[in-house]
Design an enzyme around this catalytic site. Structure first.
Site, PDB file in Angstrom:
ATOM      1  N   ASP A   1      84.089  24.463   9.199  1.00 59.98           N
ATOM      2  CA  ASP A   1      85.528  24.691   9.167  1.00 59.98           C
ATOM      3  C   ASP A   1      85.947  25.532   7.970  1.00 59.98           C
ATOM      4  O   ASP A   1      87.114  25.888   7.855  1.00 59.98           O
ATOM      5  CB  ASP A   1      86.267  23.345   9.158  1.00 59.98           C
ATOM      6  CG  ASP A   1      86.819  22.991  10.528  1.00 59.98           C
ATOM      7  OD1 ASP A   1      86.414  23.645  11.507  1.00 59.98           O
ATOM      8  OD2 ASP A   1      87.638  22.060  10.626  1.00 59.98           O
TER       9      ASP A   1
ATOM     10  N   ASP B   1      88.760   8.541  13.351  1.00 56.70           N
ATOM     11  CA  ASP B   1      87.570   7.843  13.836  1.00 56.70           C
ATOM     12  C   ASP B   1      87.895   6.423  14.308  1.00 56.70           C
ATOM     13  O   ASP B   1      87.489   6.013  15.393  1.00 56.70           O
ATOM     14  CB  ASP B   1      86.488   7.822  12.751  1.00 56.70           C
ATOM     15  CG  ASP B   1      87.033   7.483  11.369  1.00 56.70           C
ATOM     16  OD1 ASP B   1      88.214   7.098  11.273  1.00 56.70           O
ATOM     17  OD2 ASP B   1      86.281   7.589  10.382  1.00 56.70           O
TER      18      ASP B   1
END
Length: 606
Positions: free
Chosen positions: A140, A446
């Protein structure tokens, strides 16, 4: 049919010493009742000094009692798992499924390229058929420095992978292995090979570090691979097109190591980023990887790890498959979570970064209550469960139906067709980030994703092998610890205060005891307020001569003083992460490694 063909691929054991913990919890409950009885029977009359402070203290204690109840629910019935990898190999060695491994990185400064490729090389070297492994790096940061490091790693893997298999190395991260390994001096031939590989690694590491220090790719290096041409069009790390390069094509007959054995597929991805589109951080990167991998390898099992958590156990994927491929219970398993463990923890662990209480007590407790939460790394997922499919009791996995791409499709064509899957506008007006893939709009994507998977009917498994599956890097400064804990606390509380609250999303979808278990982390944030009240207000009242606590005598004196002293002392020992010292003391008293987490649970009630 062989004798063990009907035997399970894993077993579940209840923790020993549960009765001790449960009895101790009942004692705490009785003592708490005494405290509440005193509070209610001695409330100051109207107009008396300290009345409102007394009432506030009473409500704080009610909250502490509720939070203690939640933690006790989590720690009441922990379970532990064992796998039988020999049975897995006997039955399925020739039919093992493909595994796609996702490694995520975001910044070449904070996460140096050398560290990233050590993680990549460690998972490429799993004890698993290499033609069934596909490793994807999501960058990223969109850095050509990271791409260069990946190019170097793809070359070094041709030497490193056969070297690992020949010497049966553990761990299989070059940096971690050579940092502690001793050169084999018994056989000159082996010693020479060992020294050669170490020298080749050090040379590669030096080239990468020198290039990273320069901060740019030299013209000579840029000619080594066509992929560097992509950076001509890159405006910045936040504004660039999709960069997708298949560095090793696993289906190519030329993708072989120095011994003529196939290599795993290796892919570099920097998804498209534009300033007018929200990129959703790691969740967005994971979803881009799910889509891109579906077009390249499309393996039924996905393993995701952070770039700073290298594989410490080459058999981890086989351990995970024992749960997925078990004939009786495997079809319901949505993900298998390994614990987080760290190699840079100091002896005293001042900032409690080891997460011993969470990983050794609470996660086994989650498992006993219905399944652990997903913690973002070191997790094996069933692709279908991660992609939003609901569990059906008639579901039966057919591992043979998963197949790789057509051999006729060229690498170049595959790169071009897959780029669109990582574009910014691909997710517009779709369910990605909502019902499909990793959840968006949460700082702890998550935990929310794992909860959603469980609410769709899938079971999760917590597995902590004797040799840790993954080793990473924990925060070592106060600032790093505060930033991390604030993100966790804020994100978990946002889940609790939203429509994704375990009691709302999980209603009739997961057991009530698992709903309560999920509250242990979302309630961190509000607990801080009552803690501050309890610390500050009594002290201020004491300055004015107002006492909010009883004159301690008799049984109450014995109970409160012993409980407070033992609790505070042991909380400082165990809660701050001095696990090795405490563990040595406890095992010296006759407790086994398996009993240790349960013993710790008895003394870390908060």
């Amino acid at each position: 049919m062989a004798k063990d063909d009907n035997l399970p691929l894993f077993e579940t054991k209840l923790a020993k010493g549960r009765i001790l913990f449960q009895f101790y919890s009942l004692l705490i409950f009785v003592g708490t009742c005494f405290i509440f009885a005193y509070r209610l029977s001695h409330i100051p009359a109207k107009g008396e000094p300290g009345r409102w402070a007394w009432i506030g203290l009473f409500f704080s204690e009610l909250w502490f009692c509720f939070y203690w109840f939640v933690t006790t629910v989590v720690r009441w019935n922990p379970i532990y798992r064992n796998t039988f990898k020999d049975r897995l190999s006997h039955r399925y060695e020739k039919a093992l499924p493909g595994i796609d491994i996702f490694v995520c990185t975001a910044d070449p400064v904070i996460e140096p390229p050398v560290m990233v490729i050590n993680t990549v090389l460690s998972v490429m070297a799993y004890d698993y058929p290499p033609e069934k492994l596909s490793v994807y790096l999501s960058d990223d940061g969109g850095s050509d420095l990271t791409f260069y490091a990946m190019l170097e790693a793809s070359r070094f893997s041709k030497i490193w992978l056969p070297f690992c298999k020949k010497f049966k190395l553990e761990p299989r991260s070059p940096e971690a292995y050579f940092r502690t390994a001793v050169e084999p001096l018994g056989e000159p031939v082996l010693a020479k090979e060992w020294s050669t590989v170490k020298m080749l690694y050090e040379d590669m590491k030096k080239r990468i570090e020198n290039t990273t220090k320069l901060g740019q790719i030299s013209e000579e290096i840029s000619k080594e691979h066509k992929g560097f041409n992509e950076w001509i069009l890159v405006a910045s790390r936040h504004d660039h097109q999709t960069i997708l390069q298949i560095l090793i094509d696993g289906r190519d007959s030329e993708a072989m190591d120095i011994q003529g054995q196939p290599l795993p597929t290796l892919v570099y991805l920097a998804r498209e980023k534009r300033t007018q589109y929200h990129h959703h951080f790691k969740a967005g990167a994971m979803n881009a990887l799910i889509r891109v991998s579906s077009g390249i390898s499309n393996s039924p099992i996905i393993l995701n790890v952070d770039c700073d958590m290298y594989s410490n156990n080459s058999k981890s994927v086989r351990d995970g498959l024992c749960f997925f491929m078990d004939e009786e219970k495997g079809n319901k398993v949505g993900f298998v979570q390994f614990p987080q463990a760290f190699e840079n923890i100091t002896k005293n662990d001042v900032y409690s970064s080891s997460l011993n209480v969470t990983m050794q007590m609470e996660m086994p407790g989650f498992d006993g209550n219905g399944g652990p939460c997903y913690i973002g790394t070191g997790c094996l997922h069933r692709r279908e469960a991660l992609s939003g499919k609901k569990y059906n009791k008639n579901f039966m996995e057919d591992w043979k139906r998963w197949s790789n791409r057509s051999v006729e499709e060229s690498t170049r064509v595959l790169e071009e067709t897959s780029k669109v899957l990582a574009s910014c506008n691909y997710e517009e007006n779709t369910q990605w980030g909502k019902e499909i893939g990793v959840k968006y709009d949460s700082a702890v994507e998550d935990v929310l994703t794992g909860l959603a998977i469980q609410c769709r009917g899938w079971r999760s498994i917590y597995f902590s092998p004797e040799r840790k599956g993954f080793l990473g890097v924990a925060p070592t400064t106060l600032l790093q610890s505060l930033v991390q804990h604030r993100r966790w606390s804020d994100g978990d509380f946002q889940i609790f205060a939203s429509r994704h609250c375990p009691f709302v999303l999980g209603y009739k979808n997961i057991p009530l005891k698992l709903q309560l278990s999920y509250c242990i982390y979302p309630l961190w944030a509000p607990t801080s307020l009552t803690t501050l009240y309890y610390v500050i207000v009594p002290s201020l009242c004491l300055l004015k001569g107002i006492s909010l606590f009883p004159q301690i005598h008799g049984f109450l004196h014995l109970y409160l003083s012993s409980f407070s002293t033992v609790h505070i002392a042991l909380e400082n020992v165990f809660g701050l992460g001095a696990h090795s010292r405490a563990g040595g003391m406890i095992k010296g008293c006759g407790y086994t490694e398996e009993q240790l987490p349960t013993f710790l649970a008895c003394w870390t009630i908060s």
